[in-house]
Scaffold this active site. Structure first.
Site, PDB file in Angstrom:
ATOM      1  N   PHE A  76       0.987  -1.264  -0.107  1.00 47.95           N
ATOM      2  CA  PHE A  76       0.170  -0.129   0.019  1.00 47.95           C
ATOM      3  C   PHE A  76       0.894   1.200   0.063  1.00 47.95           C
ATOM      4  O   PHE A  76       2.073   1.120   0.451  1.00 47.95           O
ATOM      5  CB  PHE A  76      -0.756   0.023   1.081  1.00 47.95           C
ATOM      6  CG  PHE A  76      -2.429   0.112   1.024  1.00 47.95           C
ATOM      7  CD1 PHE A  76      -2.795  -0.998   0.184  1.00 47.95           C
ATOM      8  CD2 PHE A  76      -3.180   1.189   1.480  1.00 47.95           C
ATOM      9  CE1 PHE A  76      -4.227  -0.877  -0.185  1.00 47.95           C
ATOM     10  CE2 PHE A  76      -4.308   1.246   1.117  1.00 47.95           C
ATOM     11  CZ  PHE A  76      -5.020   0.254   0.496  1.00 47.95           C
ATOM     12  N   GLN A  94      -7.545  14.457   4.233  1.00 47.09           N
ATOM     13  CA  GLN A  94      -7.149  13.509   3.083  1.00 47.09           C
ATOM     14  C   GLN A  94      -7.936  13.596   1.928  1.00 47.09           C
ATOM     15  O   GLN A  94      -9.288  13.148   2.062  1.00 47.09           O
ATOM     16  CB  GLN A  94      -6.914  12.390   3.764  1.00 47.09           C
ATOM     17  CG  GLN A  94      -6.292  11.407   2.584  1.00 47.09           C
ATOM     18  CD  GLN A  94      -5.753  10.085   3.222  1.00 47.09           C
ATOM     19  OE1 GLN A  94      -6.435   9.272   3.398  1.00 47.09           O
ATOM     20  NE2 GLN A  94      -4.524  10.251   3.137  1.00 47.09           N
ATOM     21  N   HIS A 110      -8.658  11.570  -1.254  1.00 47.25           N
ATOM     22  CA  HIS A 110      -8.052  10.350  -1.638  1.00 47.25           C
ATOM     23  C   HIS A 110      -7.720  10.433  -3.095  1.00 47.25           C
ATOM     24  O   HIS A 110      -8.934  10.820  -3.669  1.00 47.25           O
ATOM     25  CB  HIS A 110      -8.994   9.080  -1.374  1.00 47.25           C
ATOM     26  CG  HIS A 110      -8.591   7.785  -1.707  1.00 47.25           C
ATOM     27  ND1 HIS A 110      -8.258   7.240  -2.788  1.00 47.25           N
ATOM     28  CD2 HIS A 110      -8.190   6.673  -0.935  1.00 47.25           C
ATOM     29  CE1 HIS A 110      -7.895   6.026  -2.781  1.00 47.25           C
ATOM     30  NE2 HIS A 110      -7.688   5.614  -1.391  1.00 47.25           N
ATOM     31  N   LEU A 122     -15.481   5.519  -3.411  1.00 49.74           N
ATOM     32  CA  LEU A 122     -13.935   5.270  -3.372  1.00 49.74           C
ATOM     33  C   LEU A 122     -13.655   4.092  -4.350  1.00 49.74           C
ATOM     34  O   LEU A 122     -14.283   3.147  -4.634  1.00 49.74           O
ATOM     35  CB  LEU A 122     -13.717   4.589  -1.868  1.00 49.74           C
ATOM     36  CG  LEU A 122     -12.124   4.727  -1.684  1.00 49.74           C
ATOM     37  CD1 LEU A 122     -11.330   5.743  -1.646  1.00 49.74           C
ATOM     38  CD2 LEU A 122     -11.856   4.021  -0.222  1.00 49.74           C
ATOM     39  N   GLU A 159      -6.913   1.925  -2.880  1.00 50.86           N
ATOM     40  CA  GLU A 159      -5.703   2.077  -3.353  1.00 50.86           C
ATOM     41  C   GLU A 159      -5.279   0.515  -3.702  1.00 50.86           C
ATOM     42  O   GLU A 159      -4.140   0.341  -4.272  1.00 50.86           O
ATOM     43  CB  GLU A 159      -4.892   2.530  -2.098  1.00 50.86           C
ATOM     44  CG  GLU A 159      -3.556   2.993  -2.293  1.00 50.86           C
ATOM     45  CD  GLU A 159      -2.967   3.782  -1.154  1.00 50.86           C
ATOM     46  OE1 GLU A 159      -3.863   4.508  -0.655  1.00 50.86           O
ATOM     47  OE2 GLU A 159      -1.786   3.594  -0.911  1.00 50.86           O
ATOM     48  N   ARG A 189      -0.953   9.430  -0.521  1.00 53.35           N
ATOM     49  CA  ARG A 189      -2.054   9.835  -0.960  1.00 53.35           C
ATOM     50  C   ARG A 189      -2.228  11.448  -1.603  1.00 53.35           C
ATOM     51  O   ARG A 189      -2.774  11.607  -2.309  1.00 53.35           O
ATOM     52  CB  ARG A 189      -3.493   9.592  -0.205  1.00 53.35           C
ATOM     53  CG  ARG A 189      -3.356   7.946  -0.067  1.00 53.35           C
ATOM     54  CD  ARG A 189      -4.602   7.666   0.825  1.00 53.35           C
ATOM     55  NE  ARG A 189      -5.064   6.394   0.950  1.00 53.35           N
ATOM     56  CZ  ARG A 189      -5.875   5.815   1.545  1.00 53.35           C
ATOM     57  NH1 ARG A 189      -6.324   6.272   2.564  1.00 53.35           N
ATOM     58  NH2 ARG A 189      -6.204   4.703   1.534  1.00 53.35           N
ATOM     59  N   HIS A 201     -11.789  12.105   1.852  1.00 59.09           N
ATOM     60  CA  HIS A 201     -11.990  10.675   2.492  1.00 59.09           C
ATOM     61  C   HIS A 201     -11.611  10.802   3.942  1.00 59.09           C
ATOM     62  O   HIS A 201     -12.048   9.850   4.446  1.00 59.09           O
ATOM     63  CB  HIS A 201     -10.606  10.194   1.534  1.00 59.09           C
ATOM     64  CG  HIS A 201     -10.389   8.768   1.813  1.00 59.09           C
ATOM     65  ND1 HIS A 201     -11.417   7.619   1.658  1.00 59.09           N
ATOM     66  CD2 HIS A 201      -9.566   7.803   2.415  1.00 59.09           C
ATOM     67  CE1 HIS A 201     -11.133   6.674   2.127  1.00 59.09           C
ATOM     68  NE2 HIS A 201     -10.108   6.433   2.287  1.00 59.09           N
ATOM     69  N   ARG A 205      -2.321  10.577   6.424  1.00 56.87           N
ATOM     70  CA  ARG A 205      -2.400   9.393   6.714  1.00 56.87           C
ATOM     71  C   ARG A 205      -2.161   8.140   5.544  1.00 56.87           C
ATOM     72  O   ARG A 205      -2.419   8.660   4.612  1.00 56.87           O
ATOM     73  CB  ARG A 205      -3.679   9.222   7.106  1.00 56.87           C
ATOM     74  CG  ARG A 205      -3.998   7.551   7.616  1.00 56.87           C
ATOM     75  CD  ARG A 205      -5.511   7.385   8.106  1.00 56.87           C
ATOM     76  NE  ARG A 205      -6.734   7.611   7.090  1.00 56.87           N
ATOM     77  CZ  ARG A 205      -6.921   6.345   6.236  1.00 56.87           C
ATOM     78  NH1 ARG A 205      -6.324   5.531   6.027  1.00 56.87           N
ATOM     79  NH2 ARG A 205      -7.771   6.874   5.322  1.00 56.87           N
TER      80      ARG A 205
END
Lengths: 246, 619
Positions: free
Chosen positions: B134, B247, B249, B263, B266, B322, B393, B428
């Site tokens: 990730f 954040q 995304h 969403l 990822e 991100r 996000h 994050r």
């Protein structure tokens, strides 16, 4: 953009009725979008249960043109053109208001199912080893989003209201997820036969048809559980074997 | 109408409340709330959980990619130290270092514990919990179940919790915390079904209400994510920090409009998916930040090998953090290289050039993504690329907490999960949210129980209750006034403005405009009116909720104006670089005695030396 009429069930002190609302439909809209639009424009107090609007939480179950579906995953482009769309609450549960039903019975039934009980860990660090092939079928059951559409369409619950005798497809799937969990050592077959009434299911597969997660409820969960119950309680050879092996 | 009016009048005059007493009250029933409740019940205190919706429907169900924990099942070079360093680097060193340390150390146990409670994670060949790559994680670290890890996590916690001694209040909304002097001693709410008032007395209250994505127009969040808990804590006097760090995304759906923002995990990139602009160029190779140069590949072939588990390969730039990927996508779109519906292309179908059973492989690894596109956009992701663009996000900021106990700056009030702040700093990493819930949910439950055991029950004066009750019912009173506002309209206007003015690229003039507009929104929220009666009335619920949405919007805008630099999730067009000064501070927000929102710069916590050493060694 097209105008579409929605006949939405609204409760009132004498029960309820369908009320017609007209709203604009644009490309890509789902039924829940239309309901939200109607709520914002015409009926602020229209009660509808929803959370994720992505087919993952299982909150917005309703009957659209008579079919049990998630409103957030039903595209307007799949509705018959030029015809009104009817939306009503799930029939198998008592209505709280408008499209919202009281599904609390499902939570009570779930609590009555014996909880997960793992065997002792396989490794000294307290962990287990499981092969992917052995968990594939359990993972299928664990996809369940608890939308309760299967409960809604099950005729034992829908037509005969036997909620206290038959746990229903959702809880058969839950039972199956526990019973077929490679680590689980609990025995739920007695409860399946008695308290949870697996015998009431006569395999019409309606539950499988409506499952938005495409879980093979009847073939993969209920029938294997029925076989386990049959093996344990109705197989004469097994019965003899058990008597003598005691 | 008459019937409804009597109903209301009676409630105002009689001020009737149902009253409940618990040691620990958990507000929120997502991952953090359930984990906290379980831990508190283990400690032997009486526990209640307030679910805004039905149990098991919280936003946690939407988490896809996985839960980050240095189990080292796939790559034995992983350890808590690497996870800690990755988290700090991802957060651009504004993180609460102690939280990052506890998180990295305790996440593996929290994940293994889930397995003991029945969770069924995907497996490695030798039967252990499988971990995937990730963004920002040096080694494959995310324990996962396909792309529905959040559902697995919440269901496991839910099914465990129902057999603990925990009282669960489903479809209850908390509208205010209750205080006695400086202490929080309970909460005031109503049940959705009938709209009856409930007063929950508690020795300790845990906020676990999640995020605030729904104050933006384009968001990946569930409908419940309106920032309620952050606002409740703020109005009870708690300090907020890092609110500027939202954040976005990088990969949300952009088409059709009704699913815009939904969403796309990822995990698609973790499994080999690549980003291209309309010219077919993999633009992520064009801009690799200094901080990540050493560990990012400049070669397409090497990037592919990384996603397939080659331990000697470096990660492809699609797996950068991100904030960075989202900005690159925004740039491509802005400069005219986007896709027809205003996104860029995310392509996983191309892996058929590399593996023979690609179609099956994609469906197995990314089942929800496959269905989501098939059913909502009519796109088969095994055959064609997806159109994607940034979506709101997560909020890194929130209620300031003590790292070890999760106590806020208000005695008796704890917070955990997304509504709490500190662990993630300026940005994050994917997968660190689910582990955050588990690690700090547990800690909050544990310490709230300890606190409750050492505290006497407080009392609440009737005046406080009456004030709240009057405010909560006021939307009904405004129904036919000339200034009455439609709550849904106010909400959607606010979302629109936040998206436009406090979004992914920020600039002082727009932030000033936003702050002015938010003041006007506060006015409008005060005029929000509703008809009907108190039974399951979404118009009423929204009218009340607007207060929280406006509060959180204001905190974000003020904090964003205060931080005159670009860092992590916060990008300022007028200050595009990092600043030495702002590297050392967190932006804090608190309510003063007069009820105004006050912004302050507070020095960040000084990191323990041995931890600094770990960071330096791994640079």
């Amino acid at each position: 953009m097209a105008k579409v009429v929605f006949n939405i069930w609204r409760t009132n002190p004498s029960g309820g009725e369908f009320r017609a609302y007209e709203t604009d439909i644009t490309e890509g809209m789902v039924v829940l979008d239309a309901v939200h639009q109607i709520q914002a424009e015409h009926a602020n107090d229209l009660a509808v249960r929803w959370n994720c609007k992505a087919g993952k939480c299982g909150s917005c179950s309703a009957e659209i043109n008579g079919h049990p579906k998630l409103m957030c995953m039903t595209r307007m482009s799949d509705m018959p053109e030029g015809k009104p769309v009817s939306i009503q609450p799930m029939k198998a549960f008592p209505v709280i208001k408008d499209l919202v039903t009281d599904v609390s019975v499902n939570y009570r039934v779930k609590k009555s199912i014996k909880k997960f009980k793992p065997r002792s860990p396989d490794a000294p660090d307290g962990t287990w080893r499981m092969a992917q092939v052995d968990i594939d079928r359990v993972q299928e059951f664990r996809k369940c989003i608890e939308c309760f559409l299967c409960q809604d369409v099950c005729h034992v619950l829908r037509e005969h209201a036997l909620h206290d005798k038959f746990a229903g497809p959702r809880h058969m799937v839950y039972n199956a997820a526990l019973e077929m969990h490679p680590l689980d050592i609990e025995d739920r077959t007695g409860d399946l036969k008695n308290a949870h009434g697996i015998g009431f299911c006569n395999i019409t597969k309606c539950c499988t048809t409506v499952c938005p997660e495409n879980i093979h409820i009847t073939d993969n969960a209920i029938i294997p559980l029925k076989e386990r119950v049959a093996d344990k309680f109705y197989d004469p050879l097994m019965k003899l074997f058990r008597i003598f092996s005691k | 109408m008459f019937y409804g009016y009597l109903d209301r009048l009676e409630d105002i005059l009689m001020a009737s409340y149902e009253t409940y007493h618990h040691d620990v009250l958990v507000i929120g029933s997502g991952g953090a709330g359930l984990r906290a409740a379980i831990e508190a019940s283990v400690a032997g205190v009486s526990v209640a959980v307030i679910c805004r919706s039905l149990l098991g429907k919280a936003h946690t169900v939407m988490a896809e990619g996985g839960v980050a924990a240095a189990l080292a099942n796939v790559d034995d070079r992983d350890s808590w130290k690497v996870h800690f360093t990755d988290t700090m680097r991802g957060g651009q060193y504004l993180n609460n270092w102690r939280m990052a340390e506890l998180h990295a150390k305790e996440a593996p146990d929290r994940v293994r514990e889930l397995e003991a409670w029945g969770a069924v994670f995907d497996r490695t060949d030798d039967g252990k919990i499988l971990q995937r790559n990730f963004g920002g994680h040096k080694y494959p670290r995310l324990a996962h179940v396909g792309d529905r890890t959040g559902l697995e996590l919440i269901r496991t916690l839910q099914d465990y919790a129902i057999h603990q001694k925990i009282d669960v209040y489903q479809e209850h909304t908390i509208v205010s915390l209750l205080k006695e002097g400086e202490k929080v001693v309970g909460a005031f709410g109503y049940d959705r079904e009938k709209g009856l008032f409930k007063v929950f007395h508690a020795k300790a209250v845990i906020m676990a209400t999640g995020g605030m994505g729904k104050i933006y127009k384009i968001s990946s969040n569930s409908g419940d994510c309106t920032g309620g808990g952050i606002s409740l804590a703020y109005h009870a006097g708690a300090e907020l920090i890092d609110m500027e760090f939202v954040q976005f995304h990088p990969t949300g759906m952009v088409w059709p409009p009704s699913v815009r923002g939904l969403l796309i995990t990822e995990g698609v990139r973790g499994e080999g998916g690549v980003l291209r602009n309309k010219q077919g160029r993999r633009f992520m190779f064009d801009d690799i930040p200094e901080l990540y140069k050493g560990q990012t590949s400049t070669d397409e072939e090497e990037g592919w090998r990384y996603t397939q588990g080659d331990k000697n390969a470096k990660r492809p730039p699609e797996l950068l953090t991100r904030d960075h990927v989202a900005r690159c996508i925004t740039r491509e779109i802005k400069e005219g290289r986007g896709s027809p519906h205003g996104g860029v292309y995310l392509d996983i179908a191309w892996i058929k050039e590399k593996i023979s059973n690609a179609s099956e492989h994609i469906k197995r690894k990314l089942p929800s993504m496959y269905h989501q596109f098939k059913e909502l956009a009519g796109v088969d992701i095994t055959k064609e690329p997806m159109e994607v663009g940034p979506t709101t996000h997560y909020i890194m900021g929130g209620v300031r907490v003590d790292a070890d106990t999760q106590m806020t700056t208000v005695p008796g009030l704890f917070a955990a999960g997304e509504c709490a702040a500190g662990l993630h700093g300026a940005n994050r990493l994917g997968g660190n949210s689910l582990s955050d819930l588990l690690v700090f949910g547990k800690r909050a439950g544990e310490h709230a129980a300890v606190y409750a055991k050492g505290t006497k029950a407080g009392s609440v004066d009737d005046k406080q209750l009456e004030e709240i009750a009057t405010w909560v019912l006021s939307p009904f009173e405004r129904e036919s006034t000339p200034t009455a506002e439609n709550p849904f309209q106010v909400q959607s206007d606010l979302q629109e403005e936040m998206q436009k003015l406090v979004g992914i690229v920020r600039v002082e003039s727009e932030l000033n405009e936003a702050i002015e507009k938010i003041k006007a929104f506060r006015e409008r929220a005060g005029h929000a009116a509703c008809g009907g009666n108190r039974g399951f009335n979404p118009g009423w619920h929204t009218a009340i909720e607007l207060k929280h949405m406006v509060t959180v919007a204001e905190a974000i805008a003020l904090a964003a104006r205060e931080r005159k630099e670009s860092r992590g999730g916060h990008f300022r067009e007028d200050y595009p670089g990092k600043s030495e000064v702002f590297a050392k501070i967190n932006v804090s927000i608190q309510k003063d005695a007069a009820g105004n929102m006050v912004v302050k710069q507070v020095p960040k916590l000084k990191i323990r030396e041995d931890l600094q050493q770990i960071i330096d060694e791994m640079k």
